[in-house]
Scaffold this active site. Structure first.
Site, PDB file in Angstrom:
ATOM      1  N   HIS A 131      47.968  54.808  29.262  1.00 51.22           N
ATOM      2  CA  HIS A 131      46.936  54.660  28.513  1.00 51.22           C
ATOM      3  C   HIS A 131      46.389  56.135  28.051  1.00 51.22           C
ATOM      4  O   HIS A 131      45.910  56.735  28.830  1.00 51.22           O
ATOM      5  CB  HIS A 131      45.709  53.874  28.727  1.00 51.22           C
TER       6      HIS A 131
ATOM      7  N   TYR B  80      35.118  49.049  26.687  1.00 52.05           N
ATOM      8  CA  TYR B  80      33.992  48.983  27.292  1.00 52.05           C
ATOM      9  C   TYR B  80      32.846  48.741  26.384  1.00 52.05           C
ATOM     10  O   TYR B  80      32.515  49.570  25.700  1.00 52.05           O
ATOM     11  CB  TYR B  80      33.308  50.318  28.345  1.00 52.05           C
TER      12      TYR B  80
ATOM     13  N   PRO C  79      32.181  49.038  39.433  1.00 52.28           N
ATOM     14  CA  PRO C  79      33.628  49.161  39.005  1.00 52.28           C
ATOM     15  C   PRO C  79      33.657  49.758  37.619  1.00 52.28           C
ATOM     16  O   PRO C  79      34.712  49.891  37.059  1.00 52.28           O
ATOM     17  CB  PRO C  79      34.075  47.656  38.791  1.00 52.28           C
TER      18      PRO C  79
ATOM     19  N   LYS D 171      36.776  53.600  39.439  1.00 54.98           N
ATOM     20  CA  LYS D 171      37.120  54.798  40.579  1.00 54.98           C
ATOM     21  C   LYS D 171      37.461  54.103  41.821  1.00 54.98           C
ATOM     22  O   LYS D 171      37.731  54.954  42.776  1.00 54.98           O
ATOM     23  CB  LYS D 171      35.921  55.513  40.410  1.00 54.98           C
TER      24      LYS D 171
ATOM     25  N   TYR E  89      37.240  60.336  33.556  1.00 50.14           N
ATOM     26  CA  TYR E  89      37.974  58.911  33.650  1.00 50.14           C
ATOM     27  C   TYR E  89      39.376  59.167  34.055  1.00 50.14           C
ATOM     28  O   TYR E  89      39.777  58.042  34.946  1.00 50.14           O
ATOM     29  CB  TYR E  89      37.739  58.362  32.191  1.00 50.14           C
TER      30      TYR E  89
HETATM   31  P1  RFL Z   1      39.791  46.385  50.752  1.00 54.51           P
HETATM   32  O1  RFL Z   1      41.095  46.274  49.340  1.00 54.51           O
HETATM   33  O2  RFL Z   1      38.621  45.940  50.954  1.00 54.51           O
HETATM   34  O3  RFL Z   1      40.789  46.404  52.078  1.00 54.51           O
HETATM   35  C1  RFL Z   1      40.186  45.992  53.182  1.00 54.51           C
HETATM   36  C2  RFL Z   1      41.027  45.162  54.150  1.00 54.51           C
HETATM   37  O4  RFL Z   1      40.501  45.279  55.404  1.00 54.51           O
HETATM   38  C3  RFL Z   1      40.573  43.640  55.793  1.00 54.51           C
HETATM   39  N1  RFL Z   1      39.427  43.749  56.791  1.00 54.51           N
HETATM   40  C4  RFL Z   1      39.620  43.825  57.978  1.00 54.51           C
HETATM   41  N2  RFL Z   1      40.630  43.637  58.835  1.00 54.51           N
HETATM   42  C5  RFL Z   1      40.596  43.624  60.079  1.00 54.51           C
HETATM   43  N3  RFL Z   1      39.564  43.632  60.969  1.00 54.51           N
HETATM   44  C6  RFL Z   1      38.290  43.499  60.150  1.00 54.51           C
HETATM   45  N4  RFL Z   1      37.303  43.202  60.890  1.00 54.51           N
HETATM   46  C7  RFL Z   1      38.497  43.363  58.748  1.00 54.51           C
HETATM   47  N5  RFL Z   1      37.395  43.375  57.840  1.00 54.51           N
HETATM   48  C8  RFL Z   1      37.930  43.447  56.958  1.00 54.51           C
HETATM   49  C9  RFL Z   1      40.151  43.057  54.592  1.00 54.51           C
HETATM   50  O5  RFL Z   1      40.599  41.774  54.770  1.00 54.51           O
HETATM   51  C10 RFL Z   1      41.090  43.773  53.542  1.00 54.51           C
HETATM   52  O6  RFL Z   1      42.444  43.448  53.463  1.00 54.51           O
HETATM   53  O7  RFL Z   1      39.740  48.156  50.839  1.00 54.51           O
HETATM   54  P2  RFL Z   1      40.611  49.514  50.537  1.00 54.51           P
HETATM   55  O8  RFL Z   1      41.821  49.190  51.183  1.00 54.51           O
HETATM   56  O9  RFL Z   1      39.666  50.473  50.946  1.00 54.51           O
HETATM   57  O10 RFL Z   1      40.717  49.373  48.894  1.00 54.51           O
HETATM   58  C11 RFL Z   1      39.639  49.595  48.021  1.00 54.51           C
HETATM   59  C12 RFL Z   1      39.844  48.676  46.793  1.00 54.51           C
HETATM   60  O11 RFL Z   1      40.451  47.762  47.046  1.00 54.51           O
HETATM   61  C13 RFL Z   1      38.708  49.029  45.894  1.00 54.51           C
HETATM   62  O12 RFL Z   1      38.032  50.219  45.896  1.00 54.51           O
HETATM   63  C14 RFL Z   1      38.910  48.618  44.310  1.00 54.51           C
HETATM   64  O13 RFL Z   1      39.337  47.354  44.103  1.00 54.51           O
HETATM   65  C15 RFL Z   1      37.553  48.694  43.431  1.00 54.51           C
HETATM   66  N6  RFL Z   1      37.914  48.397  42.059  1.00 54.51           N
HETATM   67  C16 RFL Z   1      38.372  49.275  41.117  1.00 54.51           C
HETATM   68  N7  RFL Z   1      38.876  50.463  41.695  1.00 54.51           N
HETATM   69  C17 RFL Z   1      39.625  51.116  40.685  1.00 54.51           C
HETATM   70  O14 RFL Z   1      39.996  52.279  41.013  1.00 54.51           O
HETATM   71  N8  RFL Z   1      39.943  50.836  39.295  1.00 54.51           N
HETATM   72  C18 RFL Z   1      39.417  49.720  39.136  1.00 54.51           C
HETATM   73  O15 RFL Z   1      39.800  49.470  37.928  1.00 54.51           O
HETATM   74  C19 RFL Z   1      38.516  48.887  39.704  1.00 54.51           C
HETATM   75  N9  RFL Z   1      38.131  47.779  39.446  1.00 54.51           N
HETATM   76  C20 RFL Z   1      37.393  47.163  41.729  1.00 54.51           C
HETATM   77  C21 RFL Z   1      37.531  46.692  40.166  1.00 54.51           C
HETATM   78  C22 RFL Z   1      36.935  45.923  42.400  1.00 54.51           C
HETATM   79  C23 RFL Z   1      36.359  44.942  42.012  1.00 54.51           C
HETATM   80  N10 RFL Z   1      35.943  43.996  42.953  1.00 54.51           N
HETATM   81  C24 RFL Z   1      36.341  42.829  43.123  1.00 54.51           C
HETATM   82  C25 RFL Z   1      35.144  44.469  44.180  1.00 54.51           C
HETATM   83  C26 RFL Z   1      37.309  45.591  39.780  1.00 54.51           C
HETATM   84  C27 RFL Z   1      36.673  44.602  40.658  1.00 54.51           C
HETATM   85  C28 RFL Z   1      36.250  43.335  40.103  1.00 54.51           C
HETATM   86  C1  PHB Z   2      40.392  45.732  35.260  1.00 53.08           C
HETATM   87  O1  PHB Z   2      41.336  45.633  34.537  1.00 53.08           O
HETATM   88  O2  PHB Z   2      40.348  45.031  36.179  1.00 53.08           O
HETATM   89  C2  PHB Z   2      39.283  46.841  35.240  1.00 53.08           C
HETATM   90  C3  PHB Z   2      39.687  48.178  34.332  1.00 53.08           C
HETATM   91  C4  PHB Z   2      38.769  48.924  34.285  1.00 53.08           C
HETATM   92  C5  PHB Z   2      37.461  48.885  35.044  1.00 53.08           C
HETATM   93  C6  PHB Z   2      37.384  47.945  36.054  1.00 53.08           C
HETATM   94  C7  PHB Z   2      38.313  46.870  36.272  1.00 53.08           C
HETATM   95  O3  PHB Z   2      36.513  49.753  34.917  1.00 53.08           O
END
Ligand code: RFL
Ligand code: PHB
Length: 390
Positions: free
Chosen positions: A72, A201, A293, A297, A385
């Site tokens: 993109h 957005y 989110p 980032k 971004y």
């Molecule tokens: P995770 O993915 O939370 O993984 C942590 C893992 O540790 C396990 N765990 C344990 N294991 C053993 N013993 C324990 N006591 C434990 N406690 C927990 C868990 O089961 C899990 O498998 O952390 P990690 O690896 O640091 O990754 C971080 C990312 O997942 C997170 O920052 C992103 O998903 C955030 N995020 C976004 N980030 C972006 O860069 N771009 C995006 O577009 C974006 N969109 C989002 C998002 C997060 C969202 N949610 C649901 C919070 C959109 C959403 C809706």
């Molecule tokens: C997504 O596609 O899930 C998404 C994209 C951009 C964001 C957060 C989530 O800032």
């Protein structure tokens, strides 16, 4: 059991770290609390910076990402009925982002770990670190009802915001900084063509909305809801009506709706823990910091932590140099705080703050008008971004 690096958490941070270490001859074991099906079923991020993509390439896991990910070169901000396209590529001297779901990233990481016989122990319960201030830390855990022990040189906490590793740091050492927002995002995945080929957005009367996508027949949409709201109260009809009221009418008119294949609510929070090291324990990714989110980032910050930490560990094992490990916390936090600032700013610009109507609304309007009329402001948005340099 013995390994060099004990990693708690098999999300993107932990898996990427174990893969990068493996390729340089450093052994690791990943302990994941949940089942693999659960980890692979989570729907989260969608936008990858070039730094993240490069790390996947360095880790030898980029083939499917490079084939299926969509580049993109722009992103859209809609404010009531006005729309502004931010030319990411033009404003940053050629940088872009890639849309490729975190679910796919995690799938590719697991496949790569399996292909190299990487040790990922899932359903590891009661993971507990010990002797973190000594040169010989170890982890205990329960697997299939049996007590196990993993001896290692370092423990890396990649266990997300609710994990246990951060809680091992004594409260007189660990400082935390937090802002909890008075709203969450309700996300829906739907097997319908995306309403727009680039992300939108949006801020409108009913609050924030995001139109994102995963593929030509798979859309990802979000709307602002109360922080404690349950997705059960949101029928598909109610969701689509809310989404339409939060995006410009000309976009709403071409929205294709359909049944939601996934629906979940995520709270919005800014959080940073300092420092990221305590003795032989290092924190990375969501275990150390959370961003709302809005700036896309979270996953990308996890990747920069892992880049710094993997090269520091490799220097330690290959050259006997401790400088990278000693400097990890300060280096990672410098980038973390800039992403915190950007995510907070995007969140402040685009959400409805119930307690701050009136003055706050006028400031948002002024901020949007300034952005629309200023190349400098658009460049600020664009360079954050696409991702600040590592
Ligand atoms: P995770 O993915 O939370 O993984 C942590 C893992 O540790 C396990 N765990 C344990 N294991 C053993 N013993 C324990 N006591 C434990 N406690 C927990 C868990 O089961 C899990 O498998 O952390 P990690 O690896 O640091 O990754 C971080 C990312 O997942 C997170 O920052 C992103 O998903 C955030 N995020 C976004 N980030 C972006 O860069 N771009 C995006 O577009 C974006 N969109 C989002 C998002 C997060 C969202 N949610 C649901 C919070 C959109 C959403 C809706
Ligand atoms: C997504 O596609 O899930 C998404 C994209 C951009 C964001 C957060 C989530 O800032």
């Amino acid at each position: 059991m013995r390994t060099q690096v004990g990693i708690i958490g098999g999300g993107p941070s932990g898996l990427l770290l174990s893969q990068l270490l493996h390729l340089q001859g450093v052994s690791s074991v990943v302990l994941e609390r949940r089942s693999r099906a659960h980890v692979l079923g989570r729907i989260r991020a969608g936008v990858l910076e070039q730094g993240f993509q490069n790390l996947m390439r360095q880790a030898g896991i980029a083939r499917r990402m490079d084939r299926e990910g969509q580049i993109h070169s722009g992103v859209n901000i809609a404010f009531y009925e006005e729309r502004l396209r931010i030319d990411l590529e033009g404003l940053t001297g050629g940088k872009t982002v890639m849309v490729y779901g975190q679910t796919e990233v995690t799938h590719d990481l697991y496949e790569a770990r399996d292909a190299l016989d990487g040790a990922v122990i899932d359903e590891a319960e009661n993971v507990t670190p010990h002797d973190l201030q000594s040169d010989a830390p170890y982890l205990t855990f329960t697997k299939d009802g049996a007590e196990e022990r993993l001896d290692c040189d370092f423990v890396i906490g990649c266990d997300g915001f609710h994990g246990i590793s951060r809680r091992c740091v004594p409260s007189d050492v660990l400082q935390t900084f937090e802002r909890v927002y008075p709203f969450g995002w309700l996300g829906v995945l739907s097997e319908t063509p995306p309403v727009n080929e680039e992300l939108i957005y949006a801020r409108h009367d009913s609050g924030f909305a995001l139109c994102s996508l995963r593929g030509p027949q798979l859309s990802r949409y979000y709307v602002q809801v109360k922080a404690d709201e349950s997705p059960d109260g949101w029928s598909d009809e109610r969701f689509w009506e809310r989404l339409k009221s939060a995006i410009p009418a000309e976009v709403a008119a071409r929205l294709v709706t359909g049944p939601a294949v996934e629906k979940s609510v995520a709270p919005l929070r800014s959080f940073v823990a300092e420092p990221l090291r305590w003795g032989r324990l290092f924190l990375a990714g969501d275990a150390a910091h959370i961003v709302p989110p809005t700036g896309a980032k979270g996953l990308n910050l996890a990747a920069s932590d892992i880049q710094y930490l993997s090269s520091a560990l490799i220097d330690w094992y290959k050259k006997g140099e401790a400088g990278g490990l000693d400097g990890y916390s300060a280096r990672a936090l410098a980038r973390v705080w800039k992403a915190e600032r950007f995510s907070w700013w995007m969140t402040s610009l685009l959400h409805r703050f119930p307690e701050n109507e009136g003055f706050g609304d006028r400031i948002q309007r002024a901020e949007f008008d300034y952005l629309a009329g200023s190349k400098a402001a658009q460049t600020m948005l664009a360079e954050n971004y696409v991702g600040l340099p590592y």
